[in-house]
Design a protein around this motif. Structure first.
Motif, PDB file in Angstrom:
ATOM      1  N   UNK A  52       0.834  -1.207   0.000  1.00 51.22           N
ATOM      2  CA  UNK A  52       0.000   0.000   0.000  1.00 51.22           C
ATOM      3  C   UNK A  52       0.863   1.249   0.000  1.00 51.22           C
ATOM      4  N   UNK A  53       1.916   1.249   0.822  1.00 55.16           N
ATOM      5  CA  UNK A  53       2.827   2.400   0.851  1.00 55.16           C
ATOM      6  C   UNK A  53       3.524   2.585  -0.490  1.00 55.16           C
ATOM      7  N   UNK A  54       3.906   1.472  -1.119  1.00 54.58           N
ATOM      8  CA  UNK A  54       4.558   1.565  -2.428  1.00 54.58           C
ATOM      9  C   UNK A  54       3.609   2.111  -3.479  1.00 54.58           C
ATOM     10  N   UNK A  55       2.352   1.676  -3.439  1.00 53.38           N
ATOM     11  CA  UNK A  55       1.357   2.183  -4.379  1.00 53.38           C
ATOM     12  C   UNK A  55       1.147   3.683  -4.190  1.00 53.38           C
ATOM     13  N   UNK A  56       1.011   4.105  -2.941  1.00 52.26           N
ATOM     14  CA  UNK A  56       0.833   5.543  -2.670  1.00 52.26           C
ATOM     15  C   UNK A  56       2.069   6.332  -3.094  1.00 52.26           C
ATOM     16  N   UNK A  57       3.257   5.783  -2.798  1.00 48.19           N
ATOM     17  CA  UNK A  57       4.488   6.451  -3.207  1.00 48.19           C
ATOM     18  C   UNK A  57       4.614   6.546  -4.718  1.00 48.19           C
TER      19      UNK A  57
ATOM     20  N   UNK B 247       4.229  12.211   1.355  1.00 48.38           N
ATOM     21  CA  UNK B 247       4.781  10.870   1.442  1.00 48.38           C
ATOM     22  C   UNK B 247       4.789  10.330   2.859  1.00 48.38           C
ATOM     23  N   UNK B 248       5.160  11.181   3.826  1.00 47.56           N
ATOM     24  CA  UNK B 248       5.180  10.752   5.228  1.00 47.56           C
ATOM     25  C   UNK B 248       3.768  10.413   5.697  1.00 47.56           C
ATOM     26  N   UNK B 249       2.791  11.237   5.332  1.00 46.10           N
ATOM     27  CA  UNK B 249       1.402  10.983   5.728  1.00 46.10           C
ATOM     28  C   UNK B 249       0.875   9.677   5.155  1.00 46.10           C
ATOM     29  N   UNK B 250       1.179   9.406   3.881  1.00 47.07           N
ATOM     30  CA  UNK B 250       0.742   8.147   3.272  1.00 47.07           C
ATOM     31  C   UNK B 250       1.425   6.959   3.943  1.00 47.07           C
ATOM     32  N   UNK B 251       2.711   7.100   4.284  1.00 46.24           N
ATOM     33  CA  UNK B 251       3.418   6.017   4.957  1.00 46.24           C
ATOM     34  C   UNK B 251       2.883   5.749   6.343  1.00 46.24           C
ATOM     35  N   UNK B 252       2.523   6.806   7.079  1.00 47.29           N
ATOM     36  CA  UNK B 252       1.977   6.635   8.431  1.00 47.29           C
ATOM     37  C   UNK B 252       0.650   5.878   8.398  1.00 47.29           C
ATOM     38  N   UNK B 253      -0.240   6.287   7.522  1.00 44.91           N
ATOM     39  CA  UNK B 253      -1.554   5.634   7.453  1.00 44.91           C
ATOM     40  C   UNK B 253      -1.429   4.191   6.962  1.00 44.91           C
ATOM     41  N   UNK B 254      -0.528   3.942   6.019  1.00 43.24           N
ATOM     42  CA  UNK B 254      -0.343   2.567   5.542  1.00 43.24           C
ATOM     43  C   UNK B 254       0.276   1.694   6.634  1.00 43.24           C
ATOM     44  N   UNK B 255       1.272   2.224   7.346  1.00 45.22           N
ATOM     45  CA  UNK B 255       1.896   1.458   8.410  1.00 45.22           C
ATOM     46  C   UNK B 255       0.974   1.184   9.579  1.00 45.22           C
ATOM     47  N   UNK B 256       0.002   2.096   9.806  1.00 46.67           N
ATOM     48  CA  UNK B 256      -0.959   1.902  10.896  1.00 46.67           C
ATOM     49  C   UNK B 256      -2.077   0.937  10.526  1.00 46.67           C
ATOM     50  N   UNK B 257      -2.056   0.429   9.298  1.00 47.95           N
ATOM     51  CA  UNK B 257      -3.085  -0.516   8.872  1.00 47.95           C
ATOM     52  C   UNK B 257      -4.316   0.120   8.260  1.00 47.95           C
ATOM     53  N   UNK B 258      -4.290   1.440   8.067  1.00 47.38           N
ATOM     54  CA  UNK B 258      -5.425   2.138   7.455  1.00 47.38           C
ATOM     55  C   UNK B 258      -5.205   2.208   5.944  1.00 47.38           C
ATOM     56  N   UNK B 259      -5.255   1.053   5.305  1.00 55.06           N
ATOM     57  CA  UNK B 259      -4.898   0.971   3.892  1.00 55.06           C
ATOM     58  C   UNK B 259      -5.861   1.755   3.010  1.00 55.06           C
ATOM     59  N   UNK B 260      -7.133   1.656   3.300  1.00 51.96           N
ATOM     60  CA  UNK B 260      -8.139   2.357   2.498  1.00 51.96           C
ATOM     61  C   UNK B 260      -7.963   3.865   2.641  1.00 51.96           C
ATOM     62  N   UNK B 261      -7.691   4.321   3.859  1.00 47.70           N
ATOM     63  CA  UNK B 261      -7.480   5.750   4.086  1.00 47.70           C
ATOM     64  C   UNK B 261      -6.236   6.230   3.342  1.00 47.70           C
ATOM     65  N   UNK B 262      -5.173   5.430   3.352  1.00 48.27           N
ATOM     66  CA  UNK B 262      -3.934   5.808   2.681  1.00 48.27           C
ATOM     67  C   UNK B 262      -4.147   5.984   1.179  1.00 48.27           C
ATOM     68  N   UNK B 263      -4.840   5.046   0.558  1.00 54.75           N
ATOM     69  CA  UNK B 263      -5.047   5.110  -0.891  1.00 54.75           C
ATOM     70  C   UNK B 263      -5.993   6.250  -1.259  1.00 54.75           C
ATOM     71  N   UNK B 264      -7.129   6.341  -0.549  1.00 52.77           N
ATOM     72  CA  UNK B 264      -8.102   7.397  -0.857  1.00 52.77           C
ATOM     73  C   UNK B 264      -7.490   8.772  -0.610  1.00 52.77           C
ATOM     74  N   UNK B 265      -6.759   8.924   0.495  1.00 55.22           N
ATOM     75  CA  UNK B 265      -6.135  10.207   0.790  1.00 55.22           C
ATOM     76  C   UNK B 265      -5.106  10.593  -0.250  1.00 55.22           C
ATOM     77  N   UNK B 266      -4.310   9.634  -0.694  1.00 58.34           N
ATOM     78  CA  UNK B 266      -3.299   9.920  -1.714  1.00 58.34           C
ATOM     79  C   UNK B 266      -3.948  10.325  -3.034  1.00 58.34           C
ATOM     80  N   UNK B 267      -4.967   9.607  -3.438  1.00 59.26           N
ATOM     81  CA  UNK B 267      -5.664   9.933  -4.692  1.00 59.26           C
ATOM     82  C   UNK B 267      -6.328  11.308  -4.596  1.00 59.26           C
ATOM     83  N   UNK B 268      -6.914  11.612  -3.443  1.00 57.22           N
ATOM     84  CA  UNK B 268      -7.585  12.905  -3.275  1.00 57.22           C
ATOM     85  C   UNK B 268      -6.586  14.055  -3.366  1.00 57.22           C
TER      86      UNK B 268
END
Length: 235
Positions: A44-49, A122-143
């Motif tokens: 998930x972090x790699x996808x967001x990155x 990038x840090x925000x996407x990594x934090x949410x992905x590492x915390x297990x909030x995968x859906x939040x990480x992807x949606x937040x990055x796309x937004x």
């Protein structure tokens, strides 16, 4: 009543000791990080990155694009993800990691303020992905990506340039007449004998370079140079 309070205190003390013991039981807590969870967080972090990387590469509007910085943003996203996974797994490890990271110093100057935003992204996407909030990480990055693209496309493209004109004293009146038709800021004017070098700051839209030909058409003008300028360095 006293016996009840004593029993309650002993029970609370036992629970506290048990909690402390669990905090120091690193092996047991790290077992909660299953392989599927680790891989899912890193993917998930790699996808967001990767999304951040593509947005920075395709829609960057700064003076100098740096592919090394873009790769750094991608790596920071992934590294932040597994740091957060480690911190969330054990209290003792989190304290040690915070202490270790506090001694890190970065001395590379960031020229464009937007680069700071991409780092936080990038840090925000990594934090949410590492915390297990995968859906939040992807949606937040796309937004954020969509928001940045929209703002970049609707922003009026006006860039700042330094116009350097070298001419003789016999052409000064014609140069001043042309300057009267422009909106500019005087940066420097140097005269050596009968030769003058004038540096002004102007803003043009859509990479308009007509000012070059207008000054060059004046008799007595030796050269005209146009440099892109952002207030800190020139390109």
């Amino acid at each position: 009543m006293l016996q009840h309070l004593t029993a309650l205190a002993e029970s609370t003390g036992d629970d506290l000791l048990s909690l402390i013991g669990q905090s120091f039981d690193i092996t047991a807590q790290l077992e909660s990080l299953s392989l599927p969870r680790i891989l899912l967080a890193l993917l998930t972090a790699t996808l967001c990155g990767a999304i951040i990387y593509l947005v920075y590469r395709m829609f960057y509007r700064g003076v100098v694009y740096s592919d090394n910085f873009n790769i750094l943003v991608l790596l920071i996203t992934v590294v932040t993800a597994f740091i957060i996974m480690t911190i969330s797994a054990n209290l003792v490890l989190s304290l040690g990691m915070v202490g270790a990271l506090s001694i890190v110093r970065f001395r590379s100057a960031i020229k464009d303020p937007l680069d700071v935003g991409f780092l936080f992204w990038g840090v925000g996407a990594g934090i949410t992905a590492g915390a297990g909030l995968y859906f939040v990480a992807i949606i937040g990055t796309v937004f954020v990506a969509a928001l940045y693209i929209i703002l970049t496309m609707v922003k009026k493209e006006r860039r700042c340039y330094l116009l350097v004109v070298r001419y003789g004293t016999d052409a000064e009146s014609n140069v001043n007449a042309l300057l009267g038709t422009l909106k500019y800021k005087l940066k420097n004017k140097t005269q050596i004998n009968d030769r003058i070098e004038l540096t002004i700051e102007i803003k043009t839209a859509n990479n308009d370079t007509t000012q070059l030909s207008r000054f060059k058409a004046i008799d007595g003008v030796d050269s005209v140079t146009l440099l892109e300028y952002n207030g800190e360095y020139m390109n």
